[in-house]
Write a protein that holds these residues in place. Structure first.
Motif, short mmCIF file in Angstrom:
data_model
loop_
_atom_site.label_atom_id
_atom_site.label_comp_id
_atom_site.label_asym_id
_atom_site.label_seq_id
_atom_site.Cartn_x
_atom_site.Cartn_y
_atom_site.Cartn_z
N PHE A 119 -6.13 -43.89 -3.69
CA PHE A 119 -4.70 -43.66 -3.53
C PHE A 119 -4.27 -43.43 -2.09
O PHE A 119 -3.15 -43.72 -1.72
CB PHE A 119 -4.24 -42.51 -4.44
CG PHE A 119 -3.99 -42.98 -5.84
CD1 PHE A 119 -2.74 -43.42 -6.22
CD2 PHE A 119 -5.03 -43.04 -6.75
CE1 PHE A 119 -2.51 -43.91 -7.50
CE2 PHE A 119 -4.81 -43.52 -8.03
CZ PHE A 119 -3.56 -43.96 -8.41
N THR A 120 -5.18 -42.97 -1.26
CA THR A 120 -4.80 -42.69 0.13
C THR A 120 -5.03 -43.91 1.02
O THR A 120 -6.01 -44.64 0.85
CB THR A 120 -5.60 -41.50 0.69
OG1 THR A 120 -7.00 -41.76 0.50
CG2 THR A 120 -5.24 -40.21 -0.03
N SER A 137 -1.29 -45.69 -3.69
CA SER A 137 -0.07 -44.87 -3.81
C SER A 137 1.20 -45.68 -3.57
O SER A 137 2.28 -45.26 -3.96
CB SER A 137 -0.13 -43.69 -2.84
OG SER A 137 -0.17 -44.17 -1.51
N GLY A 141 3.54 -47.49 -7.19
CA GLY A 141 4.28 -46.86 -8.28
C GLY A 141 3.47 -46.65 -9.54
O GLY A 141 4.03 -46.67 -10.64
N PRO A 196 1.39 -44.68 -12.47
CA PRO A 196 1.66 -43.40 -13.11
C PRO A 196 0.87 -42.26 -12.47
O PRO A 196 -0.26 -42.45 -12.00
CB PRO A 196 1.20 -43.61 -14.56
CG PRO A 196 1.17 -45.09 -14.75
CD PRO A 196 0.86 -45.67 -13.41
N LYS A 197 1.45 -41.07 -12.47
CA LYS A 197 0.78 -39.88 -11.94
C LYS A 197 -0.43 -39.53 -12.80
O LYS A 197 -0.41 -39.71 -14.01
CB LYS A 197 1.74 -38.68 -11.93
CG LYS A 197 2.96 -38.89 -11.07
CD LYS A 197 2.64 -38.62 -9.63
CE LYS A 197 3.92 -38.67 -8.80
NZ LYS A 197 3.77 -39.39 -7.57
N GLY A 198 -1.50 -39.05 -12.15
CA GLY A 198 -2.66 -38.54 -12.87
C GLY A 198 -3.72 -39.56 -13.22
O GLY A 198 -4.74 -39.20 -13.78
N TYR A 244 -6.65 -42.42 -12.19
CA TYR A 244 -7.58 -42.69 -11.10
C TYR A 244 -8.40 -43.90 -11.49
O TYR A 244 -8.52 -44.26 -12.66
CB TYR A 244 -8.46 -41.48 -10.77
CG TYR A 244 -9.11 -40.85 -11.98
CD1 TYR A 244 -10.40 -41.20 -12.35
CD2 TYR A 244 -8.42 -39.91 -12.76
CE1 TYR A 244 -10.99 -40.64 -13.46
CE2 TYR A 244 -9.01 -39.35 -13.87
CZ TYR A 244 -10.29 -39.71 -14.22
OH TYR A 244 -10.88 -39.17 -15.33
N ASP A 256 -6.45 -41.68 -16.96
CA ASP A 256 -6.42 -40.23 -16.80
C ASP A 256 -7.44 -39.57 -17.73
O ASP A 256 -7.47 -38.36 -17.87
CB ASP A 256 -5.02 -39.68 -17.06
CG ASP A 256 -4.51 -39.98 -18.47
OD1 ASP A 256 -5.21 -40.67 -19.25
OD2 ASP A 256 -3.39 -39.56 -18.79
#
Length: 180
Positions: free
Chosen positions: A15-16, A25, A28, A30-32, A34, A51
């Motif tokens: 993500f980084t 990142s 867009g 979804p959060k959580g 990987y 997740d």
């Protein structure tokens, strides 16, 4: 949750951002979630994100032997000896590979243009291979092909187990039914 993402060329499977290379990142997602496994920066195609730690392990762990299918544009003309070696498995510096399923295929007419474009040499033939492996060592498909004299110019993962890239455009994602 399970997400299929079509990772573009020169995007990291994290993500980084790192240096000049963008991370996930920017898309867009979804959060959580990987990554369940990874694709090298210079490879494209299907990346699964979840997740769910148990699902991530079933997808990514080599002992799970989940098949991963790739299209590889290689430099050179594959012959029976090279294809046979890939089908039997080849001896790499980190040990022998499991046998791969491999076929020479026609250039895929559905594949998007790569950015940046592949540099092709007019005096050197190239061919497309479809390969399926059941392990996921670092740069494994590239190293296997190079071992038999077929350097990879472009590598696109099209499937992981029951999950296929389909018509998902580069940089886009969709939710999947977690059936692995």
């Amino acid at each position: 949750m399970l997400v299929a993402f079509n990772k573009p060329m020169n995007v990291l499977s994290q993500f980084t951002d790192e240096g000049r290379w963008p991370g996930l990142s920017r898309f867009g997602l979804p959060k959580g979630v990987y990554a369940a496994g990874r694709l090298d920066r210079d490879s494209e195609g299907l990346l699964l994100l979840t997740d769910d730690g148990r699902l991530q392990a079933r997808i990514a762990q080599p002992k799970a032997k989940m098949p991963k299918t790739y299209l590889a544009l290689v430099e050179g003309t594959p012959d029976a000896a090279a294809l046979g070696a890939l089908r039997r498995g080849v001896a790499l510096k980190d040990g022998p590979t499991r046998p791969a399923e491999v076929e020479q295929v026609a250039a895929p007419d559905w594949l998007w243009p790569r950015d940046p474009p592949v540099r092709l040499r007019k005096t050197v033939p190239e061919a497309w291979l479809e390969l399926t492996i059941t392990e996921g060592r670092n740069r494994q498909v590239r190293r296997m092909c190079a071992h038999v004299g077929l350097p990879v110019l472009r590598l696109v993962r099209t499937a992981i187990g029951p999950y296929a890239l389909g018509d998902l455009p580069p940089g886009r994602w969709r939710e999947e039914d977690a059936r692995a």
